[in-house]
Design an enzyme around this catalytic site. Structure first.
Site, mmCIF file in Angstrom:
data_model
loop_
_atom_site.group_PDB
_atom_site.id
_atom_site.type_symbol
_atom_site.label_atom_id
_atom_site.label_comp_id
_atom_site.label_asym_id
_atom_site.label_seq_id
_atom_site.Cartn_x
_atom_site.Cartn_y
_atom_site.Cartn_z
ATOM 1 N N GLU A 104 -3.272 -9.709 2.938
ATOM 2 C CA GLU A 104 -1.923 -10.072 2.478
ATOM 3 C C GLU A 104 -1.420 -11.320 3.223
ATOM 4 O O GLU A 104 -0.778 -12.183 2.626
ATOM 5 C CB GLU A 104 -0.986 -8.873 2.649
ATOM 6 C CG GLU A 104 -1.293 -7.729 1.671
ATOM 7 C CD GLU A 104 -0.488 -6.484 1.943
ATOM 8 O OE1 GLU A 104 0.273 -6.066 1.045
ATOM 9 O OE2 GLU A 104 -0.622 -5.927 3.059
ATOM 10 N N GLU A 124 -5.955 0.021 1.492
ATOM 11 C CA GLU A 124 -4.831 0.916 1.807
ATOM 12 C C GLU A 124 -4.912 2.246 1.051
ATOM 13 O O GLU A 124 -4.539 3.293 1.583
ATOM 14 C CB GLU A 124 -3.498 0.222 1.462
ATOM 15 C CG GLU A 124 -3.061 -0.856 2.439
ATOM 16 C CD GLU A 124 -3.653 -2.223 2.117
ATOM 17 O OE1 GLU A 124 -3.134 -3.222 2.652
ATOM 18 O OE2 GLU A 124 -4.639 -2.305 1.365
#
Ligand code: T1G
Length: 679
Positions: A104, A124
């Site tokens: 990210e 995740e």
């Protein structure tokens, strides 16, 4: 010393993170990055920024140990927004694994270069959450929804070359001199009129994708993720990227993240993450204990287990000599190994060349003396103590001094095998799970005299062959199978209370287990260890076998099976069971699915508590790791011991008492004190 350092390379600011072991984006890293961006903004001489990491990897994500603790700023989204808003181009220079929050951060950068050996991903979902720092909104904008969706929903990283193909990486560079490559790339874009801003991009967003697309994806991909909550939330977040402006999409992402991160599943999956890593630690051996070299492995027995075990070492580049007593059995074993490799190659797991390289490392033999110069010999012969002892006696005489002798027994006493050798310190159990080349779990059975170096070597080797290894003491069935027995006993007891096999199996499959005890029996064969001549119809299994209901192999067992091996409940079996219940004089019972589940699983927890109290497992999380990686226990519940903690040990103790079980002082005491197995 700050974990983030900066240095000027001419007009480029190189920002370097040094936060071992994996540059997790903890508070200090985030604060350091924010300060570095402020430094770049404030210095007119700086025209561009390169973000890179020291050590084995680029940022491997948020610091998972911070979860559940009060947040300390700056938050990761704030840091990433600052990077993205920089008018000066920011280049991420990636090596190792850019994962989760790490990717990210890279998506917030205007450009990404990567070492060819790097991997990039958003795992995740494997922690029961979803990317929470803009990843579900930026990745689809940079690579398109079709490429982004599987990365986010399945969480598997992709190699840098594939990332370049989908536009996630702008340039592949050599592994060495990454920061320099970053500076060179940054210089090449300084003059550009504008720089790509991931959050503002729409060129890759296919807004025509709707229900049909997402439903088709659910149909093909969510079947294997049954029971997990996060995958569906990931789909909704990615869909928001198509349907909502960036800021609102991020808000949606945050809502979904917030729900998941505080949920039981994510807590369980984070427990599983750390449990697998803790399992590799052996508490009572000194850190400087040496690891012995294992350059050549010998395997006794080329049957299903022997062949599968051999493949682990061949695939890891370790030559294997495999021994059988007869040529036909040897040829059959070698042919199955080749067939398994070719099947995996057909699925793209290996190239044809790699298959040949693995097969070239295999030496079949009928001569035990060919094992003399092996560093490790693993026996996978018939599960009988006398046979095992004979094998260990012979091996001890033939194999070079100092070599390790291991047994793949599933139940038997390793100390007894060690006792027939002159090298008990070099004997241990290596209990693989079938199919041994696929199942991740390895129980390393520590015998009374196993030397620390031998144990440490086995643990290091297990990592090399891609296994999750757990140390068990010597007891019948070690950790996994020892806990399986009370479950099977509970299942058989409920049959005699008139509960059907399918109600029992369904209670476990609804809980998330791959299959129930009676499906497993039908798969293994009900006549395993059954003697036709002495059978007198005294047990349900006797009667089933006498009626040729021996399991899937005869098309019927506890269930009836069609030609596609699909199972259906059997009226004949129901009648047989009813007959036994009537003969027992017990009244037929009826239990809810939840009660059936608890009657099956609480005794397992009880046995797990005994294993802990006896020191047969180092820690409760090891038991969880065994059951998740060896028996298909649903990871989103954290494993049997974590699950028991979740529902409360007092509830387990009350249940056990209600089901007529004795409760050990160890477990009763823990429950009374409101304690948990996993701290
Ligand atoms: N946070 C904290 N500790 C971590 C960590 C992490 N993200 N990753 C690894 N460790 C520790 C690990 O416990 C072990 O500690 C040591 O580092 C070495 O790890 C906002 C919220 C990177 C591929 O899921 O997959 O970002 O046992 O033994 O085999 O969207 O670690 O030595 O004390 O596994 O070489 C997403 C998790 C987080 C990646 C390296 N990231 N890590 O494998 O070493 S959520 C992940 C891994 C997130 C954002 C969200 C692997 C690895 P110890 P290791 P390895």
């Amino acid at each position: 010393m700050s974990v983030i350092s900066t240095r000027k390379d001419g007009d480029v600011l190189v920002v370097t993170s040094n936060n071992p072991p994996v540059n997790a984006l903890g508070q200090a890293v985030r604060a350091g990055l924010a300060a570095a961006m402020a430094e770049a903004a404030a210095d007119d001489a700086i025209k561009a920024v390169v973000i890179t990491c020291e050590g084995r990897t680029f940022f491997a994500g948020a610091d998972i140990t911070e979860f559940g603790k009060p947040p300390v700023g700056p938050s990761l989204p704030e840091v990433i927004d600052a990077i993205e808003a920089s008018p000066k181009p920011v280049v991420a220079a990636i090596h190792g694994t850019a994962l989760g929050g790490g990717l990210e951060v890279a998506l917030g950068c205007h450009y990404r270069i990567a070492a060819a050996s790097a991997k990039l991903g958003l795992p995740e979902v494997k922690l029961g959450i979803l990317p929470g720092a803009g990843g579900t909104q930026r990745l689809p904008r940079v690579v398109g929804v079709e490429a982004a969706l599987p990365m986010i929903v399945k969480g598997d990283p992709i190699p840098a070359a594939a990332a370049e193909r989908i536009g996630l990486v702008d340039k592949l560079v050599a592994d060495d001199g990454l920061a320099e490559s970053g500076v060179e790339f940054a210089r090449s874009v300084i003059g550009a009129a504008s720089h790509p801003v991931s959050s503002a991009r729409t060129d890759k967003l296919d807004t025509s994708l709707g229900d049909a697309f997402f439903d088709e994806f659910r149909k093909t991909e969510l079947r294997r993720l049954k029971g997990f909550e996060a995958p569906e939330a990931c789909i909704q977040a990615v869909r928001a990227a198509i349907e909502l402006p960036f800021a609102e999409g991020v808000k949606k992402e945050r809502e979904l993240f917030g729900k998941l991160v505080s949920g039981t599943q994510s807590r369980a999956l984070r427990h599983v993450f750390f449990a697998e890593r803790a399992a590799s630690k052996i508490d009572d051996i000194p850190a400087d204990t040496p690891v012995l070299p294992i350059a050549k492995v010998g395997i006794l027995g080329a049957g299903t287990m022997g062949g599968g075990i051999a493949m682990n070492f061949l695939t890891a580049g370790i030559p294997v000599t495999i021994l059988e007593r007869e040529q036909a059995a040897l040829d059959r074993g070698v042919a199955i190994i080749r067939k398994n490799y070719e099947r995996s190659a057909a699925r793209g797991k290996f190239t044809a060349e790699q298959v040949e390289q693995c097969m070239a490392r295999l030496t079949p033999t009928l001569e035990m003396t060919d094992l003399a110069d092996c560093d490790l010999v693993i026996e996978a012969v018939f599960e009988n103590m006398e046979v095992k002892k004979e094998v260990f006696t012979k091996l001890d005489a033939i194999v070079k001094p100092g070599a390790i002798l291991a047994s793949n027994t599933s139940y038997l006493n390793i100390d007894e095998m060690a006792a027939v050798t002159k090298r008990p310190e070099a004997v241990l159990g290596l209990h693989f799970f079938s199919p041994a080349n696929v199942m991740r779990l390895l129980e390393i059975v520590r015998a009374a005299r196993t030397a620390p170096a031998v144990l440490k070597t086995a643990m290091a080797l297990s990592k090399k062959i891609g296994k999750v290894a757990v140390v068990s003491g010597v007891c019948h069935g070690f950790i996994g199978n020892r806990m399986l027995s009370p479950r099977q006993q509970a299942a058989n007891a409920m049959l005699m209370q008139g509960i059907t096999p399918w109600a029992i199996d369904d209670a476990l499959t609804d809980f998330g287990m791959p299959m129930g005890p009676f499906q497993m029996s039908d798969l293994a064969g009900l006549d395993l260890g059954w003697d036709k001549d002495s059978s007198k119809g005294e047990t349900i299994r006797d009667v089933l076998c006498e009626r040729d209901r021996r399991g899937q192999k005869t098309g019927k067992g506890f269930y009836d099976y069609d030609e596609n091996r699909r199972r259906t409940p059997s009226a004949e079996v129901e009648a047989i069971i009813a007959g036994f219940v009537a003969k027992s004089g017990q009244a037929a019972q009826s239990f809810s699915s939840e009660e059936i589940r608890n009657r099956l699983l609480f005794p397992m927890v009880k046995e797990g508590a005994k294993i802990l109290a006896e020191g047969m497992a180092q820690r409760a999380s090891d038991i969880d790791t065994v059951w998740i990686n060896g028996y298909g226990w649903p990871a989103y519940t954290g494993g049997p011991m974590f699950w028991a903690d979740t529902i409360g040990l007092d509830v387990v103790v009350e249940g056990l008492k209600a089901f007529g079980h004795e409760v050990s002082p160890y477990l009763a005491d823990k429950a009374a004190k409101g304690e948990r197995f996993n701290g």
